[in-house]
Design a protein around this motif. Structure first.
Motif, PDB file in Angstrom:
ATOM      1  N   ILE A  39       1.006  -1.235   0.017  1.00 48.51           N
ATOM      2  CA  ILE A  39       0.055  -0.030   0.063  1.00 48.51           C
ATOM      3  C   ILE A  39       0.970   1.386  -0.085  1.00 48.51           C
ATOM      4  CG2 ILE A  39      -1.833   1.019   1.136  1.00 48.51           C
ATOM      5  CD1 ILE A  39      -2.560  -1.344   2.422  1.00 48.51           C
ATOM      6  N   ASP A  40       1.146   1.943  -1.153  1.00 53.71           N
ATOM      7  CA  ASP A  40       1.934   2.879  -1.193  1.00 53.71           C
ATOM      8  C   ASP A  40       1.204   4.026  -0.793  1.00 53.71           C
ATOM      9  OD1 ASP A  40       4.133   4.238  -1.833  1.00 53.71           O
ATOM     10  OD2 ASP A  40       3.914   4.152  -4.019  1.00 53.71           O
ATOM     11  N   GLU A  41       1.732   5.204  -0.129  1.00 63.08           N
ATOM     12  CA  GLU A  41       1.332   6.474   0.230  1.00 63.08           C
ATOM     13  C   GLU A  41       0.022   6.078   1.180  1.00 63.08           C
ATOM     14  OE1 GLU A  41       0.807   9.427  -2.574  1.00 63.08           O
ATOM     15  OE2 GLU A  41       2.571   8.860  -3.622  1.00 63.08           O
ATOM     16  N   VAL A  42       0.230   5.082   2.173  1.00 67.22           N
ATOM     17  CA  VAL A  42      -1.234   4.602   2.860  1.00 67.22           C
ATOM     18  C   VAL A  42      -1.909   5.635   3.489  1.00 67.22           C
ATOM     19  CG1 VAL A  42       0.497   4.477   5.117  1.00 67.22           C
ATOM     20  CG2 VAL A  42      -1.489   2.709   4.569  1.00 67.22           C
ATOM     21  N   GLU A  43      -1.184   6.911   3.707  1.00 65.98           N
ATOM     22  CA  GLU A  43      -2.148   8.040   4.332  1.00 65.98           C
ATOM     23  C   GLU A  43      -3.446   8.135   3.521  1.00 65.98           C
ATOM     24  OE1 GLU A  43       1.364   9.810   1.942  1.00 65.98           O
ATOM     25  OE2 GLU A  43       1.125   8.516   3.486  1.00 65.98           O
ATOM     26  N   SER A  44      -3.437   7.990   2.123  1.00 66.77           N
ATOM     27  CA  SER A  44      -4.578   7.939   1.306  1.00 66.77           C
ATOM     28  C   SER A  44      -5.555   7.449   1.715  1.00 66.77           C
ATOM     29  CB  SER A  44      -4.140   7.528  -0.202  1.00 66.77           C
ATOM     30  OG  SER A  44      -3.320   8.444  -0.504  1.00 66.77           O
ATOM     31  N   LEU A  45      -5.347   6.136   2.309  1.00 63.65           N
ATOM     32  CA  LEU A  45      -6.491   5.113   2.789  1.00 63.65           C
ATOM     33  C   LEU A  45      -6.681   5.361   4.404  1.00 63.65           C
ATOM     34  CD1 LEU A  45      -5.987   2.047   0.832  1.00 63.65           C
ATOM     35  CD2 LEU A  45      -7.783   3.752   0.456  1.00 63.65           C
ATOM     36  N   ALA A  46      -5.606   5.389   4.923  1.00 61.67           N
ATOM     37  CA  ALA A  46      -5.710   5.593   6.587  1.00 61.67           C
ATOM     38  C   ALA A  46      -5.335   6.764   7.167  1.00 61.67           C
ATOM     39  CB  ALA A  46      -4.341   4.381   7.047  1.00 61.67           C
ATOM     40  N   HIS A  47      -5.988   7.955   6.536  1.00 66.17           N
ATOM     41  CA  HIS A  47      -6.072   9.302   6.892  1.00 66.17           C
ATOM     42  C   HIS A  47      -6.631   9.286   8.300  1.00 66.17           C
ATOM     43  CE1 HIS A  47      -5.596  13.592   6.183  1.00 66.17           C
ATOM     44  NE2 HIS A  47      -6.645  13.829   6.858  1.00 66.17           N
ATOM     45  N   ALA A  72       0.012  12.222   8.984  1.00 65.34           N
ATOM     46  CA  ALA A  72      -1.474  12.349   8.445  1.00 65.34           C
ATOM     47  C   ALA A  72      -2.212  11.077   8.564  1.00 65.34           C
ATOM     48  CB  ALA A  72      -1.365  12.936   6.998  1.00 65.34           C
ATOM     49  N   ILE A  73      -1.508   9.949   9.259  1.00 65.42           N
ATOM     50  CA  ILE A  73      -1.884   8.821   9.310  1.00 65.42           C
ATOM     51  C   ILE A  73      -2.605   8.297  10.651  1.00 65.42           C
ATOM     52  CG2 ILE A  73      -1.084   6.214   9.198  1.00 65.42           C
ATOM     53  CD1 ILE A  73       1.257   6.725   7.778  1.00 65.42           C
ATOM     54  N   ASP A  74      -3.795   7.505  10.514  1.00 64.44           N
ATOM     55  CA  ASP A  74      -4.491   7.450  11.757  1.00 64.44           C
ATOM     56  C   ASP A  74      -3.478   6.702  12.699  1.00 64.44           C
ATOM     57  OD1 ASP A  74      -7.459   7.125  12.755  1.00 64.44           O
ATOM     58  OD2 ASP A  74      -6.374   5.517  13.283  1.00 64.44           O
ATOM     59  N   LEU A  75      -3.490   7.199  14.069  1.00 60.93           N
ATOM     60  CA  LEU A  75      -2.675   6.440  15.021  1.00 60.93           C
ATOM     61  C   LEU A  75      -2.914   4.897  15.085  1.00 60.93           C
ATOM     62  CD1 LEU A  75      -2.831   9.238  17.801  1.00 60.93           C
ATOM     63  CD2 LEU A  75      -0.907   8.692  16.189  1.00 60.93           C
ATOM     64  N   ALA A  76      -4.210   4.462  14.745  1.00 61.41           N
ATOM     65  CA  ALA A  76      -4.677   3.070  15.095  1.00 61.41           C
ATOM     66  C   ALA A  76      -3.745   2.329  13.973  1.00 61.41           C
ATOM     67  CB  ALA A  76      -6.028   2.851  15.047  1.00 61.41           C
ATOM     68  N   PHE A  77      -3.639   2.756  12.767  1.00 55.13           N
ATOM     69  CA  PHE A  77      -2.921   2.195  11.949  1.00 55.13           C
ATOM     70  C   PHE A  77      -1.489   1.976  12.103  1.00 55.13           C
ATOM     71  CE2 PHE A  77       0.127   1.951   8.252  1.00 55.13           C
ATOM     72  CZ  PHE A  77      -0.628   0.979   7.502  1.00 55.13           C
ATOM     73  N   VAL A  78      -0.901   3.227  12.788  1.00 54.43           N
ATOM     74  CA  VAL A  78       0.764   3.323  13.138  1.00 54.43           C
ATOM     75  C   VAL A  78       0.804   2.243  14.134  1.00 54.43           C
ATOM     76  CG1 VAL A  78       2.365   4.763  14.013  1.00 54.43           C
ATOM     77  CG2 VAL A  78       0.816   5.945  12.262  1.00 54.43           C
TER      78      VAL A  78
END
Length: 408
Positions: free
Chosen positions: A233-241, A286-292
């Motif tokens: 998943i490239d540039e995952v912030e697009s999905l996991a904002h 920009a990534i959701d903390l739950a994903f991180v």
């Protein structure tokens, strides 16, 4: 502790010889050598054994350290035999209200497209080794049936850092490398590269459904226990904002729905022993903390240091020498120059010039660095072939021009 000498053997596509016979022939040849060059492809024709010449395309030897060569005696030789898949990636599409969407590219591994990519990526010491150790631990825990409810492992890698530092290439190279290294467990690998921007449909309400549908397709691939499935998943912030930021937006519920769908699917995938999730991000804030939090390893990939730049430039020069664009000359490893105390001699002069260019290039991204040799030839040389000192001077001018454009 005995070092492991990893020997990756690329079998010719038309060879019908048993893998064990090839392993035996290659091991016998290696044991005749006092030392081997590391992290450099050796053609099968380099060896005297007829089996190796006839059935082996190339051999790559490596250790989990920065050495450029090593003695064979005293190492624990581990051999891996593989064939390269010639076909290009297939584009996977899905139907939504807006028509056909290209949601992913599916590539069978090990692929000809990524052959040698791992060896041509240069980072600070330990980055690639840490990633390989991580995947090896996943494999060991899977083999021993370690309960993921007791010891948490989500099988998620997050590479983050500025654009142009090779994060996506590193993910693809890692998928290729582990497919080869785990060849005794899996018959092949599948790299599923998700198109995040297509999934985030302009019909926002459909995005969450598209995410669920795509991961359902991935689960079908995972039903084959002999396939190692790597999801990129490239540039995952697009999905996991970050959902906290979405609350202030105009369409908060739809953005949150996409993030929730992704997190749910990741939680479901971790029960499969043959999956690895590889993600990249240019803007981790920009990534959701739950994903991180779900990422098992979070590796920062920054701009190359002067040592990594030297390796990049040296590899570029050697390629230009191979193709006859630059005259043959010797470019020494940095470790050799350090051993000599960086003393300038007729033998080290050009390598030291390259050291200076590497220091001059600090601050440029890996993507730009690999463009410098092309710009040097295109802008400052007017002959089809040239010498190393002339080419190095042209590189100096190209570096100055690039830095002027980027930083002014």
């Amino acid at each position: 502790m005995v070092e492991i000498l990893h020997v990756e053997i690329c079998q010719k596509i038309d060879s019908t010889l048993l893998q064990q016979d090839i392993k035996d022939a290659v091991k016998a040849e290696l044991c005749l050598l006092e030392e081997v060059i590391l992290n450099s492809l050796l053609l099968g024709t380099f060896f005297s054994n007829e089996i190796v010449k006839t059935h082996v395309e190339s051999i790559l030897c490596s250790l989990n350290n920065e050495k450029s060569r090593t003695k064979v005696k005293g190492t624990n030789i581990q051999l891996y035999v593989y064939r390269l898949v010639q076909e290009e990636a297939a584009i996977e599409t899905m139907q939504d209200d807006n028509g056909e969407l290209p949601v992913a590219a599916n590539c069978i591994l090990p692929s000809k497209e990524f052959h040698g990519l791992w060896e041509n990526l240069y980072y600070d010491s330990g980055v690639k080794e840490n990633l390989l150790d991580f995947v090896e631990t996943i494999a060991v825990f899977s083999d021993r049936l370690v309960d993921p409810n007791v010891i948490n492992c989500n099988r998620v890698v997050l590479l983050h850092g500025p654009p142009g530092t090779g994060k996506t290439s590193l993910c693809k190279a890692l998928a290729q490398k582990i497919t080869i290294r785990l060849g005794d467990r899996y018959s092949h690998g599948e790299l599923v590269e998700i198109n995040s921007h297509s999934l985030f449909s302009k019909w926002f309400s459909e995005s969450g459904k598209l995410v669920m549908k795509l991961f359902s397709e991935i689960k079908i691939l995972l039903q084959n226990p002999k396939a190692l499935v790597c999801v990129l998943i490239d540039e995952v912030e697009s999905l996991a904002h970050a959902r906290k930021a979405c609350i202030n937006g105009t369409e908060p519920s739809d953005s949150i729905r996409v993030v929730n769908a992704l997190l749910t699917q990741l939680d479901q995938l971790k029960r499969y022993p043959n999956v690895l999730i590889l993600t990249t991000s240019n803007v981790t804030e920009a990534i959701d903390l739950a994903f991180v939090d779900r990422a098992d390893i979070k590796q920062f990939i920054g701009f190359p240091t002067d040592l990594a730049i030297y390796k990049i430039y040296a590899s570029c020069l050697k390629e230009l020498m191979r193709t006859g664009i630059v005259d043959q000359d010797t470019i020494h490893d940095m470790s050799y120059l350090k051993m000599l105390g960086y003393e300038e001699t007729s033998e080290t002069k050009h390598s030291l010039m390259l050291c200076e260019l590497s220091r001059q290039s600090v601050g440029l991204s890996g993507r730009v660095l690999r463009k410098i040799p092309f710009l040097a030839h295109a802008l400052y040389l007017h002959t089809r072939t040239t010498t190393v000192p002339r080419f190095l001077r042209a590189m100096h001018l190209a570096i100055e021009k690039q830095k002027e454009e980027e930083f002014n």
